[in-house]
Write a protein that holds these residues in place. Structure first.
Motif, PDB file in Angstrom:
ATOM      1  N   ASP A 190     -24.379 -31.430 -22.781  1.00  9.54           N
ATOM      2  CA  ASP A 190     -24.584 -32.137 -24.203  1.00  9.54           C
ATOM      3  C   ASP A 190     -23.169 -31.959 -23.993  1.00  9.54           C
ATOM      4  O   ASP A 190     -22.363 -31.083 -23.815  1.00  9.54           O
ATOM      5  N   PHE A 191     -22.436 -33.361 -24.787  1.00  8.39           N
ATOM      6  CA  PHE A 191     -20.629 -32.745 -25.643  1.00  8.39           C
ATOM      7  C   PHE A 191     -20.621 -32.780 -26.705  1.00  8.39           C
ATOM      8  O   PHE A 191     -19.617 -31.973 -27.034  1.00  8.39           O
ATOM      9  N   MET A 192     -21.345 -32.005 -27.505  1.00  8.57           N
ATOM     10  CA  MET A 192     -21.993 -31.308 -29.183  1.00  8.57           C
ATOM     11  C   MET A 192     -21.349 -30.597 -28.960  1.00  8.57           C
ATOM     12  O   MET A 192     -20.508 -30.090 -29.971  1.00  8.57           O
ATOM     13  N   SER A 394     -33.969 -23.956 -19.406  1.00  8.82           N
ATOM     14  CA  SER A 394     -32.646 -23.967 -19.867  1.00  8.82           C
ATOM     15  C   SER A 394     -31.969 -24.224 -18.520  1.00  8.82           C
ATOM     16  O   SER A 394     -31.655 -23.069 -17.617  1.00  8.82           O
ATOM     17  N   TYR A 395     -31.487 -25.111 -18.047  1.00  4.37           N
ATOM     18  CA  TYR A 395     -30.259 -26.305 -17.507  1.00  4.37           C
ATOM     19  C   TYR A 395     -28.924 -25.197 -16.944  1.00  4.37           C
ATOM     20  O   TYR A 395     -28.151 -24.203 -16.131  1.00  4.37           O
ATOM     21  N   GLU A 396     -28.313 -24.421 -18.638  1.00  3.93           N
ATOM     22  CA  GLU A 396     -27.344 -23.875 -18.414  1.00  3.93           C
ATOM     23  C   GLU A 396     -27.410 -22.902 -17.342  1.00  3.93           C
ATOM     24  O   GLU A 396     -26.408 -21.549 -17.256  1.00  3.93           O
ATOM     25  N   LYS A 434     -31.923 -32.471 -15.697  1.00  7.13           N
ATOM     26  CA  LYS A 434     -30.290 -32.170 -16.942  1.00  7.13           C
ATOM     27  C   LYS A 434     -29.307 -32.070 -15.261  1.00  7.13           C
ATOM     28  O   LYS A 434     -27.835 -31.982 -16.012  1.00  7.13           O
ATOM     29  N   GLU A 435     -29.791 -31.539 -14.126  1.00  2.00           N
ATOM     30  CA  GLU A 435     -29.036 -31.373 -13.350  1.00  2.00           C
ATOM     31  C   GLU A 435     -28.150 -32.778 -13.175  1.00  2.00           C
ATOM     32  O   GLU A 435     -26.789 -32.760 -12.971  1.00  2.00           O
ATOM     33  N   GLU A 439     -24.087 -33.385 -14.349  1.00  2.00           N
ATOM     34  CA  GLU A 439     -22.917 -34.032 -13.092  1.00  2.00           C
ATOM     35  C   GLU A 439     -22.133 -34.934 -13.422  1.00  2.00           C
ATOM     36  O   GLU A 439     -21.284 -35.657 -13.777  1.00  2.00           O
ATOM     37  N   THR A 440     -23.545 -35.974 -14.399  1.00  2.00           N
ATOM     38  CA  THR A 440     -23.162 -36.918 -15.036  1.00  2.00           C
ATOM     39  C   THR A 440     -21.472 -36.880 -15.647  1.00  2.00           C
ATOM     40  O   THR A 440     -20.531 -37.921 -16.207  1.00  2.00           O
ATOM     41  N   ILE A 441     -21.432 -36.236 -17.055  1.00  2.00           N
ATOM     42  CA  ILE A 441     -20.656 -35.918 -18.144  1.00  2.00           C
ATOM     43  C   ILE A 441     -19.926 -35.009 -17.048  1.00  2.00           C
ATOM     44  O   ILE A 441     -18.664 -35.665 -17.938  1.00  2.00           O
TER      45      ILE A 441
END
Length: 479
Positions: A190-192, A394-396, A434-435, A439-441
């Motif tokens: 997430d960018f936020m 939760s991926y984190e 989510k993984e 990776e894309t982000i």
């Protein structure tokens, strides 16, 4: 009609161009360095790699900055070196905030290894000149206005925009001249979260960032999407006050000594019987169904985890960490494995720290815990076998838990065993999605920020054409 005040910049007269220049100036996103201008002339720890030294120089010049550096790339020595110079420059103490047990590991093991004096403190009366470190839970016991600088270790703790700790950190550090936020990744999916880091370093308010670079997506107030045309400008702005790298070569340095070993992920699926009225087991869909499925399959998954340990346990593989989500999973795992230590939320902070450090030192061979308790900040390269007794959404937490072991400095192949039931498919799919998104982000962040970060850190200059207005605005006659 009464003139619209929004049109005041375009009134005819001598002030048109000056007003328009002021208007353009408001739209710029330049973060001015406020740190040590002579950082290039300072003496730095000889144990640092070139990229670490250059990053610290840059962060000292900035004064308020973020280091988003991959696990094992030396955030600890960079934090300590930065804190040392800030304390000497301001002639005030610097305080590092860290997750539970990380403060003890940093002060007692990491700092002496690199030649730093770092003391553990519990309240303001313990603070002394130089480098101090404490846990986030004790923040209210300190007067941060008396400090020369503040460091956030595992700064991802401020990810929740409305979180209590996030608000406390940002509010109480506003008067601290030097601020440093360090984490392996600012926003795995997430960018936020970047907005919270920007507010911490004083680059821009969270809401201002949203209005400038993001667009609201539909009726969900929590969904904001980065404007397509603003992507390059957004990352250029972030690169002014943050550096991001997964490995040294992301900034143009050599990766010698920073090669990760192989990561082997083993999917273990236990079979369940079909519910009454169904021919085959049905995957859980809703949150309540998933929680129920986890509770119903605890014994099967615990048995599978025990078989994995028994099959692979050896002198080389004597250390094992099991991650769980439910208390009943940890309780049953501890019952099934004699000698396994359960690090749980009801333990005191002192007990948690003692047990985590005992495992990190190899004094405890097997632990079971939740990733939100033990999965952040600790260096556990002495262990290379871990089991997830099921997955949360939760991926984190998954990412951070794996990275306790699979990080630079690990010499062995890391084995990750994910034990789920055949009705947990939705959770597995969600984590895998989510993984991929994370990776894309992260690839986008590195791609857009690599050139700017490299030039900022390594000292080369960019050629920038400033906006020079040369023609007067033609004001429409109806204004």
């Amino acid at each position: 009609r009464r003139p619209n005040p929004r049109h005041r910049l375009f009134h005819a007269g001598g002030g048109v161009m000056a007003s328009y220049s002021a208007f353009i100036q408001q739209k710029t996103t330049i973060s001015i360095p406020t740190g040590i201008s002579h950082a290039d002339k300072l003496e730095y720890n000889r144990k640092m790699f070139p990229f670490q030294k250059d990053i610290v120089k840059w962060a000292l010049k900035r004064g308020r900055a973020c280091i988003w550096s991959g696990c094992g790339t030396g955030k600890t020595i960079m934090e300590l070196e930065w804190a040392k110079h800030v304390s000497e420059f301001t002639e005030k103490p610097v305080l590092i905030f860290a997750p539970l047990a990380v403060s003890e590991q940093t002060a007692n093991e990491e700092a002496p290894k690199f030649g730093y004096d770092c003391r553990i403190v519990s309240s303001q009366k313990d603070i002394k000149a130089g480098i101090n470190i404490t846990n986030y839970e004790k923040m209210e016991k300190f007067d941060l206005d008396k400090l020369g600088g503040v460091v956030l270790d595992e700064a991802g703790i401020i990810k929740h925009q409305a979180g209590k700790i996030r608000n406390m950190i940002i509010d109480r550090t506003q008067n601290v001249s030097f601020r440093l936020g360090c984490t392996a990744t600012p926003a795995p999916n997430d960018f936020m979260e970047i907005g919270n880091h920007a507010e911490f370093v004083g680059a821009m308010k969270y809401r201002e960032m949203l209005s400038m670079f993001f667009v609201h997506d539909g009726g969900d107030t929590a969904k904001w999407r980065l404007k397509g045309h603003a992507k390059k400008a957004f990352f250029k702005w972030v690169a002014q006050w943050a550096v991001v790298l997964r490995k040294p070569s992301d900034l143009g340095y050599s990766d010698d000594g920073f090669e990760l070993p192989e990561l082997r992920v083993h999917q273990i699926v236990t079979e369940t019987t079909a519910q009454e009225g169904f021919l085959f087991p049905v995957e859980a869909c809703t949150l309540q169904e998933r929680i129920g499925a986890r509770r119903d399959t605890v014994q099967d998954r615990v048995s599978a985890a025990c078989r994995i340990i028994e099959k692979n346990k050896s002198d080389k593989n004597r250390l094992w960490c099991v991650w769980c989500n439910l208390n009943v999973e940890a309780d049953e795992m501890q019952k099934a494995r004699k000698g396994m230590v359960n690090i749980q939320g009801s333990d005191s902070n002192e007990v948690k720290a003692e047990r985590l450090l005992g495992f990190a030192r190899g004094q405890i061979e097997e632990i079971v815990s939740k990733s939100k308790i033990a999965g952040f900040g600790m260096n556990m390269q002495n262990c290379h076998n871990t089991i997830f007794l099921g997955l949360s959404d939760s991926y984190e937490q998954y990412y951070q838990a794996v990275r306790r072991f699979w990080r630079f400095g690990q010499k062995e192949v890391v084995n990750v065993y994910i034990v789920t039931s055949d009705i947990d498919g939705n959770v597995r799919d969600n984590i895998e999605r989510k993984e991929r998104d994370a990776e894309t982000i992260y690839n986008e962040m590195v791609y857009y920020m690599k050139e700017i970060n490299s030039e900022n850190i390594r000292g080369s200059q960019r050629t920038v054409s400033e906006y020079q207005p040369s023609e007067k605005i033609k004001v429409p006659s109806f204004i």
